[in-house]
Motif scaffolding. Structure first.
Motif, short mmCIF file in Angstrom:
data_model
loop_
_atom_site.label_atom_id
_atom_site.label_comp_id
_atom_site.label_asym_id
_atom_site.label_seq_id
_atom_site.Cartn_x
_atom_site.Cartn_y
_atom_site.Cartn_z
N MET A 308 9.92 10.98 28.39
CA MET A 308 10.55 12.18 28.93
C MET A 308 11.36 12.91 27.86
SD MET A 308 9.82 12.85 32.08
CE MET A 308 9.04 12.09 33.50
N GLY A 309 11.90 12.16 26.91
CA GLY A 309 12.62 12.80 25.81
C GLY A 309 11.71 13.69 24.98
N ILE A 310 10.45 13.27 24.80
CA ILE A 310 9.48 14.10 24.08
C ILE A 310 9.25 15.40 24.84
CG2 ILE A 310 7.13 14.22 23.16
CD1 ILE A 310 7.13 11.19 22.97
N TRP A 311 9.11 15.29 26.17
CA TRP A 311 8.89 16.50 26.98
C TRP A 311 10.07 17.47 26.83
CZ3 TRP A 311 8.24 16.59 33.07
CH2 TRP A 311 7.84 17.87 33.46
N ALA A 312 11.28 16.95 26.86
CA ALA A 312 12.46 17.81 26.78
C ALA A 312 12.50 18.62 25.48
CB ALA A 312 13.73 16.97 26.91
N LEU A 313 11.90 18.08 24.41
CA LEU A 313 11.92 18.75 23.11
C LEU A 313 10.67 19.57 22.84
CD1 LEU A 313 13.34 15.76 21.00
CD2 LEU A 313 14.61 17.73 21.90
N SER A 314 9.73 19.61 23.78
CA SER A 314 8.43 20.22 23.53
C SER A 314 8.37 21.66 24.07
CB SER A 314 7.32 19.40 24.20
OG SER A 314 7.29 18.09 23.67
N THR A 315 7.93 22.57 23.20
CA THR A 315 7.74 23.96 23.61
C THR A 315 6.36 24.48 23.20
OG1 THR A 315 8.76 24.72 21.53
CG2 THR A 315 10.21 24.49 23.45
N GLN A 316 5.65 23.76 22.36
CA GLN A 316 4.34 24.19 21.91
C GLN A 316 3.26 23.28 22.50
OE1 GLN A 316 4.10 24.93 17.64
NE2 GLN A 316 6.34 25.07 17.54
N ALA A 317 2.03 23.79 22.47
CA ALA A 317 0.94 23.06 23.12
C ALA A 317 0.74 21.68 22.51
CB ALA A 317 -0.34 23.88 23.03
N TRP A 318 0.74 21.57 21.17
CA TRP A 318 0.47 20.28 20.55
C TRP A 318 1.57 19.28 20.87
CZ3 TRP A 318 3.67 17.82 17.10
CH2 TRP A 318 4.66 18.59 16.48
N GLN A 319 2.82 19.77 21.00
CA GLN A 319 3.92 18.86 21.35
C GLN A 319 3.75 18.34 22.78
OE1 GLN A 319 6.98 21.78 20.58
NE2 GLN A 319 7.58 20.79 18.65
N LEU A 320 3.32 19.23 23.68
CA LEU A 320 3.11 18.81 25.06
C LEU A 320 1.93 17.84 25.17
CD1 LEU A 320 3.76 22.16 26.94
CD2 LEU A 320 5.19 20.12 26.98
#
Length: 421
Positions: A308-320
């Motif tokens: 969930m921490g990764i999701w909170a920091l993700s704004t771009q498609a590759w991050q998601l």
């Protein structure tokens, strides 16, 4: 000169046909349910609804398909899994067809919620419980394959739904998916057999009386299991964790759209959860058989919370996509291991009923989590609060499991095959 007739090759252990049936039922059931994210924006636009109101459709269905296990599990132990799975798949298909004909969001909620919710609720716990009885040494692996249908369904069904919506509209898409899921699901459910002894076999394929296989254990009654410290700890951990478990399934696509990602790409991001989930179910179940299923379950709780921490920091498609793959991996392992841990702890006599009671914890979390996330977005115009709450709740559940393992609450039943029985 006559030739000797060829000896027939070894027959495939029928337990794998039960696994195949469970795989297909979970693929069609949960795959159809998780298409909701693809329908989210069309439904919201069609009925001029808020995200909180729209996500309540998914939450209601989720509450029913996990909560109904408290009825379908004991029924499966008594009358068998096959009839329940057949009826469940017919209900699921009918609910989707009726959702396509709905004239209001309330009608969508009733058709989708009752049809999909009760359909999965009547089929999921019975078929997964049946798989547990057919295997002993390879239970984690077999359970992982059976529920990997959920991961494959998450990968395949939302993009299919998005494509259908683009070509046929959301109403006809619901009807087509419902018809296919109902017919195929009911047909394959006929393969389910509740217990290997009905086929004159023992778990893992040994013949009756084989010295290499021990008899199926009688196991605990539902009452004794539910009142045990072991079950209470597991129930509380799942209740906490499940507040956030299904938030991505309802809100990851709207989140991606909010950050400028095209709808077709957003749906494939959700599908990446299916890729990770399938890998988790296939591989982590087998690994857990060797390393210990309770300790492995703890790792799944921690992994989902940290993702969930990764999701909170993700704004771009590759991050998601990275978030979806990591989250899916641990989510898949979590789903695969829960039934196996129940079987390890309480035996096979009432495994369906005990799993059904356990899944009511997930039902309450699913009812609250996605709808609360939608309401939080309506109030704050951001998903940061529900993501943070999901992470904290997941870690709290992991702490409960850690304390239970440390005090050996889960350690009373063991077998000769591995560290955790």
């Amino acid at each position: 000169m006559s030739s000797k007739p060829a000896r027939p090759g070894p027959r495939v252990f029928y337990g794998w046909f039960v696994v195949l049936a469970a795989f297909t039922v979970t693929l069609l059931g949960f795959g159809s349910a998780y298409t909701f994210s693809a329908f989210f924006e069309p439904l919201q636009r069609e009925f001029s609804a808020s995200r909180g109101a729209t996500s309540l459709v998914f939450s209601f269905a989720g509450f029913l398909y996990f909560g109904a296990g408290i009825v379908s599990g004991p029924l499966a132990d008594r009358i068998g899994s096959r009839p329940l799975a057949v009826v469940g798949m017919v209900l699921l298909g009918s609910g989707l067809v009726l959702a396509g004909a709905a004239r209001s969001l309330t009608e969508v909620c009733l058709a989708y919620g009752l049809g999909v919710g009760l359909g999965i609720g009547l089929s999921y716990v019975p078929v997964v419980g049946a798989v547990q009885r057919w295997f002993d040494r390879r239970r984690g692996f077999a359970s992982g394959i059976a529920v990997s249908g959920i991961g494959v369904g998450t990968l395949v069904m939302p993009p299919l739904a998005s494509w259908l919506i683009g070509h046929l509209g959301w109403r006809m898409s619901y009807m087509l998916i419902g018809g296919l899921a109902g017919v195929i699901g009911a047909g394959v459910s006929l393969l389910v057999v509740n217990d290997p002894r009905e086929r004159g076999l023992m778990p893992d394929g040994g013949p009756p009386g084989s010295p290499l296989r021990r008899a199926q254990p009688e196991g605990a009654s539902i009452r004794d299991a539910v009142l045990s410290r072991r079950f209470i700890a597991l129930y509380a951990a799942c209740l906490l964790c499940s507040f956030g478990v299904f938030v991505p399934f309802a809100h990851l696509v709207p989140y991606a759209l909010d950050h400028g990602i095209p709808p077709s790409s957003a749906v494939w991001i959700l599908g990446a959860i299916g890729i990770g989930s399938t890998a988790g179910r296939f591989f982590l179940g087998g690994v857990a058989d060797r390393l210990g299923r309770q300790a492995s379950l703890l790792a799944m709780f921690v992994g989902m919370a940290l993702a969930m921490g990764i999701w909170a920091l993700s704004t771009q498609a590759w991050q998601l996509v990275v978030f979806a793959l990591v989250y899916g991996l641990f989510y898949g392992g979590w789903v695969a291991l829960l039934p196996a841990v129940v079987m390890d702890g309480f035996g096979g006599r009432n495994v369906g009923g005990i799993i059904g009671v356990l899944y009511t914890s997930v039902a309450f979390g699913t009812l609250a989590g996605p709808s609360a996330a939608g309401l939080a977005f309506d109030l704050t115009r951001s998903y940061m609060l529900p993501i943070a709450v999901s992470a904290v709740a997941g870690m709290a559940g992991a702490c409960l499991i850690a304390v239970a393992c440390r005090s050996d609450i889960f350690g009373s039943r063991r077998s000769s095959r591995g560290p955790d029985g």
